[in-house]
Design an enzyme around this catalytic site. Structure first.
Site, PDB file in Angstrom:
ATOM      1  N   GLU A  80      29.358  55.911  28.297  1.00  0.00           N
ATOM      2  CA  GLU A  80      30.118  57.152  28.114  1.00  0.00           C
ATOM      3  C   GLU A  80      29.256  58.412  28.180  1.00  0.00           C
ATOM      4  O   GLU A  80      29.780  59.527  28.219  1.00  0.00           O
ATOM      5  CB  GLU A  80      30.878  57.098  26.787  1.00  0.00           C
ATOM      6  CG  GLU A  80      32.002  56.079  26.808  1.00  0.00           C
ATOM      7  CD  GLU A  80      32.866  56.093  25.565  1.00  0.00           C
ATOM      8  OE1 GLU A  80      32.408  56.622  24.532  1.00  0.00           O
ATOM      9  OE2 GLU A  80      33.989  55.576  25.629  1.00  0.00           O
ATOM     10  N   GLU A 111      22.463  35.264  21.627  1.00  0.00           N
ATOM     11  CA  GLU A 111      21.767  36.087  20.638  1.00  0.00           C
ATOM     12  C   GLU A 111      20.501  35.423  20.106  1.00  0.00           C
ATOM     13  O   GLU A 111      19.653  36.070  19.496  1.00  0.00           O
ATOM     14  CB  GLU A 111      22.692  36.443  19.482  1.00  0.00           C
ATOM     15  CG  GLU A 111      23.016  35.316  18.529  1.00  0.00           C
ATOM     16  CD  GLU A 111      23.789  35.819  17.314  1.00  0.00           C
ATOM     17  OE1 GLU A 111      23.382  35.468  16.201  1.00  0.00           O
ATOM     18  OE2 GLU A 111      24.791  36.548  17.478  1.00  0.00           O
TER      19      GLU A 111
END
Length: 294
Positions: A80, A111
């Site tokens: 963004e 992870e």
């Protein structure tokens, strides 16, 4: 002692017996604790913002690293920045454990993959000019810890954002930020308070850095990329509001400046050519130029 992000919240007792309104009120009370937890970390967040500004100003890049919810928040934040502030997409990037697939579905084993974290840091050619920000609610996600470790080996500055006190991540980074929001209403579901806190802090850090780099003026997103009709209309209103020009005049100025709001504003207010305005903006902010500050 278990991490606070994994502990049971006493407010959850009997929650499945409550009405919808009761559940919502309980969640709302817990969410209200987030801003106070962030406030307690403002000095550390300020230090992180200084590092972002320094890195960008020296030609370095910012890397946001996370897994699961934290990784998705990193991708959201990085994606963004270009349309909002006009910063090139390669200046603030996200690295998420498991890659693109992890945006849409759970890639839980990712992870724990330290080797992939090292590969990602090396593939992105992290250098001593860069800043790597590790984001993990637990503060102990192996992918993030390893990414930070490798980044430090390469000389990069590091920041760690977690939601536990004395997190492993905090011990590795130059600037630790620990936003301790407490146990979740759904035990261990750090997509809730912890995720919200991480999103807020990421927003605060990047937005403040963009403001100080001159990509916001009096609250207007003057760095906006006018890539569609809505953003072109917004750009016209921004130019008109700051310069006092009519919307038609603002549109004409934007058309001759390739829809760069900052350049258009300077053209209207200083009567310089678009080329002259663009050159000035490479070394000074719009406010510095308009105030005559060198």
């Amino acid at each position: 002692m278990s991490k606070i992000t994994e502990q049971r919240n006493p407010a959850s007792k009997g929650i499945d017996e409550k009405s919808i309104q009761g559940i919502l009120e309980t969640i709302n009370v817990e969410d209200a604790k987030i801003t106070d937890a962030i406030k307690a970390q403002l000095p550390q967040i300020e230090e992180a913002v200084d590092k972002i500004i320094t890195s960008l100003s020296s030609g370095g890049n910012i890397f946001l690293v996370g897994a699961g919810t934290s990784g998705r928040l990193c991708v959201l934040e990085a994606s963004e920045i270009p349309p909002t502030f006009g910063l090139s997409p390669d200046r603030i990037k996200a690295i998420i454990a498991g890659g693109v697939e992890a945006l849409y579905t759970s890639v839980e084993a990712a992870e724990d993959n330290r080797a992939n974290a090292t590969l990602e840091i090396e593939k992105n050619r992290v250098t001593s000019s860069d800043l790597v920000i590790g984001v993990t609610a637990s503060g102990s996600t192996p992918f993030v810890l390893e990414a930070i470790r490798r980044a430090k080996e390469l000389g990069a500055q590091t920041v760690g954002l977690s939601c536990n006190q004395d997190a492993l991540l905090s011990k590795l980074v130059d600037t630790p930020i620990e936003v301790v929001v407490g146990p979740e209403i759904v035990t261990g579901s750090t997509r809730m308070k912890a995720g919200t806190a991480q999103k807020m802090v990421l927003n605060m850090m990047t937005t403040t850095a963009m403001i100080k780099r001159g990509l916001v003026y009096d609250g207007y997103m003057v760095g906006v990329q006018a890539t569609n009709r809505k953003l072109k209309e917004r750009s016209k209103k921004i130019v008109a509001a700051i310069t006092g020009a009519s919307l038609d005049e603002a549109e004409k100025a934007l058309e001759v400046t390739n829809w760069d709001a900052r350049v258009a504003i300077l053209v209207v207010l200083t009567h310089n050519s678009p080329e002259e305005a663009d050159i000035e903006l490479k070394t000074r902010t719009m406010r510095q130029i308009l105030s005559g500050e060198e």
